[in-house]
Design an enzyme around this catalytic site. Structure first.
Site, PDB file in Angstrom:
ATOM      1  N   ASP A   1       0.883  -0.918   0.227  1.00 56.58           N
ATOM      2  CA  ASP A   1       0.157  -0.187   0.164  1.00 56.58           C
ATOM      3  C   ASP A   1       1.346   1.350  -0.054  1.00 56.58           C
ATOM      4  O   ASP A   1       0.647   2.262   0.320  1.00 56.58           O
ATOM      5  CB  ASP A   1      -0.783   0.089   1.378  1.00 56.58           C
ATOM      6  CG  ASP A   1      -2.281  -0.081   0.651  1.00 56.58           C
ATOM      7  OD1 ASP A   1      -2.940  -0.109  -0.057  1.00 56.58           O
ATOM      8  OD2 ASP A   1      -2.715   0.240   2.186  1.00 56.58           O
TER       9      ASP A   1
ATOM     10  N   CYS B   1     -18.590 -14.007  -7.064  1.00 60.82           N
ATOM     11  CA  CYS B   1     -19.036 -13.726  -6.401  1.00 60.82           C
ATOM     12  C   CYS B   1     -20.728 -14.407  -7.470  1.00 60.82           C
ATOM     13  O   CYS B   1     -21.435 -14.220  -6.502  1.00 60.82           O
ATOM     14  CB  CYS B   1     -19.571 -12.384  -7.343  1.00 60.82           C
ATOM     15  SG  CYS B   1     -18.276 -11.322  -5.376  1.00 60.82           S
TER      16      CYS B   1
ATOM     17  N   CYS C   1     -24.762 -12.944  -5.909  1.00 63.70           N
ATOM     18  CA  CYS C   1     -25.274 -12.614  -4.311  1.00 63.70           C
ATOM     19  C   CYS C   1     -24.860 -10.706  -5.246  1.00 63.70           C
ATOM     20  O   CYS C   1     -23.793 -10.693  -6.035  1.00 63.70           O
ATOM     21  CB  CYS C   1     -23.954 -12.667  -3.874  1.00 63.70           C
ATOM     22  SG  CYS C   1     -23.411 -11.575  -2.559  1.00 63.70           S
TER      23      CYS C   1
ATOM     24  N   CYS D   1     -22.331  -7.163  -0.762  1.00 60.65           N
ATOM     25  CA  CYS D   1     -22.998  -6.019   0.082  1.00 60.65           C
ATOM     26  C   CYS D   1     -23.186  -5.385  -0.435  1.00 60.65           C
ATOM     27  O   CYS D   1     -23.185  -3.744   0.221  1.00 60.65           O
ATOM     28  CB  CYS D   1     -20.709  -5.840  -0.749  1.00 60.65           C
ATOM     29  SG  CYS D   1     -21.169  -6.271  -2.190  1.00 60.65           S
TER      30      CYS D   1
ATOM     31  N   CYS E   1     -24.378  -1.353   1.778  1.00 57.97           N
ATOM     32  CA  CYS E   1     -23.213  -0.702   2.245  1.00 57.97           C
ATOM     33  C   CYS E   1     -24.665   0.677   2.276  1.00 57.97           C
ATOM     34  O   CYS E   1     -25.420   1.176   1.801  1.00 57.97           O
ATOM     35  CB  CYS E   1     -22.149  -0.230   0.479  1.00 57.97           C
ATOM     36  SG  CYS E   1     -21.717   1.545   0.876  1.00 57.97           S
TER      37      CYS E   1
ATOM     38  N   CYS F   1     -17.965   6.708   0.087  1.00 61.14           N
ATOM     39  CA  CYS F   1     -17.876   5.432   0.788  1.00 61.14           C
ATOM     40  C   CYS F   1     -17.352   6.280   2.242  1.00 61.14           C
ATOM     41  O   CYS F   1     -16.451   7.089   2.122  1.00 61.14           O
ATOM     42  CB  CYS F   1     -16.074   4.909  -0.209  1.00 61.14           C
ATOM     43  SG  CYS F   1     -15.244   3.819   1.076  1.00 61.14           S
TER      44      CYS F   1
ATOM     45  N   CYS G   1     -19.190  -4.125   3.901  1.00 56.83           N
ATOM     46  CA  CYS G   1     -19.293  -5.027   2.652  1.00 56.83           C
ATOM     47  C   CYS G   1     -19.073  -5.406   2.180  1.00 56.83           C
ATOM     48  O   CYS G   1     -19.167  -6.927   1.376  1.00 56.83           O
ATOM     49  CB  CYS G   1     -18.630  -3.828   2.116  1.00 56.83           C
ATOM     50  SG  CYS G   1     -16.792  -3.098   0.945  1.00 56.83           S
TER      51      CYS G   1
ATOM     52  N   CYS H   1     -20.277 -10.548   3.022  1.00 58.96           N
ATOM     53  CA  CYS H   1     -19.721 -11.072   2.208  1.00 58.96           C
ATOM     54  C   CYS H   1     -19.931 -12.496   2.715  1.00 58.96           C
ATOM     55  O   CYS H   1     -19.571 -12.998   4.016  1.00 58.96           O
ATOM     56  CB  CYS H   1     -18.385 -10.602   2.254  1.00 58.96           C
ATOM     57  SG  CYS H   1     -18.265 -11.500   0.893  1.00 58.96           S
TER      58      CYS H   1
HETATM   59 FE1  SF4 Z   1     -19.317 -10.813  -3.887  1.00 59.64          FE
HETATM   60 FE2  SF4 Z   1     -18.952 -10.691  -1.123  1.00 59.64          FE
HETATM   61 FE3  SF4 Z   1     -20.653  -9.048  -2.659  1.00 59.64          FE
HETATM   62 FE4  SF4 Z   1     -21.903 -11.086  -2.369  1.00 59.64          FE
HETATM   63  S1  SF4 Z   1     -20.983  -9.753  -0.605  1.00 59.64           S
HETATM   64  S2  SF4 Z   1     -21.425 -10.453  -4.508  1.00 59.64           S
HETATM   65  S3  SF4 Z   1     -19.730 -12.690  -2.670  1.00 59.64           S
HETATM   66  S4  SF4 Z   1     -17.815  -9.308  -2.865  1.00 59.64           S
END
Ligand code: SF4
Length: 364
Positions: A141, A195, A198, A201, A205, A221, A251, A255
């Site tokens: 970073d 993903c 899904c 996230c 948010c 954000c 987020c 997940c």
């Molecule tokens: Fe992908 Fe995780 Fe977001 Fe679901 S919560 S869309 S698995 S990043």
């Protein structure tokens, strides 16, 4: 997806050396390691478009380093490979919606220091492996390198719709680092996107910063507002900031790949202990934070990534949280800041006091 914890020797000098390098990385305390070619990445167009739309917010330094970010050979002349590593910080979870929170990654010793030491050791170890001098440059970073892109290309996972790197076993609470080197190493298979359909996230948010899958508008954000941006927290984000004092993990919390966490991990080098949360930053008292003077701040954030927000930034964040968690016990502190010499902090304090007044009136 290749197992980035158990390198398998597959023959061929580039593959043999790659597997030796990955074994060395794991010995040095990293949880995952993989290798990508030091070439321009598919991220190139995405980054340019993202910046052109203004999604980078106040992070102008990204624009100044686009050419390097899209081609690691501009960072290290003669670079052939990028070694990507990751270390989990999933140990301490549990941000609930009624507390004051700090993003998990910032609750312990500064990861730049912990990871940086190990990455330099990895760079030196390359020379020992091949018996000659090796050009190597490491970043965590700290430079113009897209760590998560190379981590994904090196098989450490995929970049999720929340824009974090996700490993199918380790989840996304991962510190990432890279070593650019002129060694020719066989690349790993890139991680595959899991993903699916899904969108937890995006829906979770609190400020709508994930404007579409894989697209984060940093201007919306909470992590950007509370860490990167030195100015006022935009009015439209304040309520959504909730109890987040520094950063935001929402987020990642939602997940499914982050549940359950690995747990019970070995720590032969004491790295996890160094990254473990400090008591004062697990659920910090808002009154304590609002009363921190410059010297207290220096002492409380020694060797901590929290310093990135600066003292003024953390006070600003705490005032927003105070407005979202109205508590009569904070009134004196809020009034001190409202009458203080800093116009930005005074405005945030007046906002918090108005919220406290409204809360008390509603409860009367
Ligand atoms: Fe992908 Fe995780 Fe977001 Fe679901 S919560 S869309 S698995 S990043």
């Amino acid at each position: 997806m290749p197992d980035s914890r158990k390198p398998v020797t597959t023959g061929g000098s580039g593959e043999l050396l790659r597997d030796q390098v990955k074994s060395l990385a794991l010995t040095l305390g990293f949880d995952l390691a993989g290798v990508a070619a030091a070439l321009p990445t598919p991220e190139t167009e995405y980054l340019r478009e993202w910046l052109a739309k203004g999604y980078g917010g106040s992070m102008q330094w990204l624009e100044r380093s686009v050419e390097e970010r899209v081609d690691p050979r501009r960072v290290l002349d003669g670079a052939r490979s990028v070694i990507a590593v990751a270390m989990s910080y999933a140990g301490e979870g549990g941000a609930d919606r009624t507390d004051v929170h700090i993003a998990r990654y910032a609750r312990g010793e500064d990861y730049h220091v912990v990871m940086g030491d190990r990455l330099r050791a990895l760079g030196w170890g390359l020379e020992a492996l091949v018996g000659r001098s090796v050009a190597a440059r490491s970043y965590v970073d700290t430079g113009p390198v897209a760590e998560r892109v190379f981590a994904s290309l090196g098989g450490l996972g995929w970049i999720g719709k929340n824009t974090c790197l996700i490993h199918p076993e380790w989840g996304s609470y991962l510190f990432l680092g890279v070593v650019l080197t002129d060694l020719e190493l066989a690349p790993d298979e890139p991680g595959k996107d899991r993903c699916g359909s899904c969108r937890l996230c995006l829906d979770a948010c609190p400020t709508g910063a994930l404007v579409s899958p894989y697209r984060l508008d940093a201007r919306r954000c909470i992590a950007h507002a509370t860490i990167e941006d030195p100015g006022p927290v935009p009015m439209e984000l304040r309520e959504g900031q909730g109890g987040w004092l520094f950063g935001c993990d929402v987020c990642q919390e939602v997940c499914p790949w982050n549940r359950p966490g690995p747990g019970g991990l070995a720590d032969p080098l004491g790295l996890r202990e160094r990254l473990a949360p400090r008591d004062s930053w697990i659920r910090p008292s808002l009154e304590w934070v609002l009363g921190l003077g410059p010297e207290d701040w220096q002492a409380a954030t020694r060797h901590s990534a929290l310093r990135r927000a600066r003292h003024r930034g953390l006070l600003r964040n705490a005032l927003v949280v105070a407005g979202n968690r109205p508590d009569p016990a904070l009134r004196d502190r809020l009034q001190e800041h409202a009458q203080g010499p800093d116009p930005m902090l005074a405005e945030h304090a007046r906002w918090a006091l108005a919220r406290l007044d409204a809360h008390e009136t509603a409860g009367a």
